[in-house]
Design a protein around this motif. Structure first.
Motif, short mmCIF file in Angstrom:
data_model
loop_
_atom_site.label_atom_id
_atom_site.label_comp_id
_atom_site.label_asym_id
_atom_site.label_seq_id
_atom_site.Cartn_x
_atom_site.Cartn_y
_atom_site.Cartn_z
N ARG A 103 0.85 -1.20 0.00
CA ARG A 103 0.00 0.00 0.00
C ARG A 103 0.88 1.24 0.00
O ARG A 103 1.86 1.32 0.72
CB ARG A 103 -0.91 0.00 1.23
CG ARG A 103 -1.86 1.18 1.26
CD ARG A 103 -2.87 1.12 2.37
NE ARG A 103 -2.22 0.92 3.65
CZ ARG A 103 -2.70 0.12 4.61
NH1 ARG A 103 -3.82 -0.54 4.45
NH2 ARG A 103 -2.05 -0.02 5.74
N VAL A 104 0.50 2.23 -0.81
CA VAL A 104 1.25 3.48 -0.85
C VAL A 104 0.42 4.67 -0.40
O VAL A 104 0.98 5.72 -0.08
CB VAL A 104 1.84 3.76 -2.26
CG1 VAL A 104 2.87 2.72 -2.62
CG2 VAL A 104 0.77 3.85 -3.32
N SER A 105 -0.91 4.51 -0.36
CA SER A 105 -1.77 5.62 0.05
C SER A 105 -3.11 5.06 0.50
O SER A 105 -3.56 4.02 0.00
CB SER A 105 -1.96 6.58 -1.13
OG SER A 105 -2.85 7.61 -0.79
N GLU A 106 -3.75 5.78 1.43
CA GLU A 106 -5.05 5.33 1.90
C GLU A 106 -5.84 6.52 2.43
O GLU A 106 -5.30 7.41 3.08
CB GLU A 106 -4.88 4.29 3.00
CG GLU A 106 -6.19 3.72 3.50
CD GLU A 106 -5.99 2.58 4.47
OE1 GLU A 106 -6.78 1.64 4.42
OE2 GLU A 106 -5.04 2.63 5.28
N THR A 107 -7.14 6.53 2.12
CA THR A 107 -8.08 7.49 2.69
C THR A 107 -9.20 6.68 3.34
O THR A 107 -9.15 5.45 3.37
CB THR A 107 -8.68 8.42 1.61
OG1 THR A 107 -9.55 7.66 0.76
CG2 THR A 107 -7.59 9.11 0.79
N SER A 111 -7.87 3.32 -1.46
CA SER A 111 -6.47 2.99 -1.19
C SER A 111 -5.76 2.82 -2.52
O SER A 111 -6.38 2.52 -3.54
CB SER A 111 -6.36 1.72 -0.36
OG SER A 111 -6.94 0.64 -1.06
#
Length: 141
Positions: A103-107, A111
């Motif tokens: 994973r490089v980003s998540e809200t 994701s």
């Protein structure tokens, strides 16, 4: 393919779902490791040749997408892919492909994961997948 799985017990349910996936079984995909936020999936290239005699791009995409799906669903919140992009760099050697997802980003609702696909030490493709969280408690999809 010899299993060398290193799977923490907390991820057993996610790996079980992966192991029982018809498509993954058809292609012989196996989760080999989950560690440090990375999911590793391996697959033999046997039976995946295209008309040029090399591994079909669809097989490379499939292992990347599968690793992305496992990584995105490890934490117990169901996610589905809303987009995926792949870049092919080189032709894999015959043998085994390995996909490494992280994973490089998540809200709260989405994701982003990257997946690198290797043939031995050679990087053959890079995949980016965006997941949409459909299982967020108290939220309507």
């Amino acid at each position: 393919m010899k299993k060398t799985a290193s799977i923490p017990e907390i991820y057993a349910a996610a790996v079980h779902r992966s192991d029982t996936c018809e498509f993954a079984r058809l292609l012989g995909m196996e989760v080999t490791e989950i560690e440090g936020g990375c999911v590793r999936v391996a697959m033999s290239t046997e039976g995946t040749k295209n008309a040029h005699g090399t591994t079909h791009g669809g097989a490379i995409f499939a292992i990347a997408d599968h690793a992305f799906g496992i990584a995105a669903n490890m934490d117990g919140i169901d996610q589905i892919a809303i987009s995926a992009y792949i870049r092919y760099f080189s032709v894999p050697a015959a043998g085994t492909l390995e996909a490494v997802a992280r994973r490089v980003s998540e809200t709260e609702r989405t994701s982003v994961y990257t997946v690198d696909v290797y043939s031995g030490e050679r990087l053959v493709a890079s995949f980016e997948g965006v997941g949409f969280k459909i299982g967020v408690p108290g939220k309507k999809g």
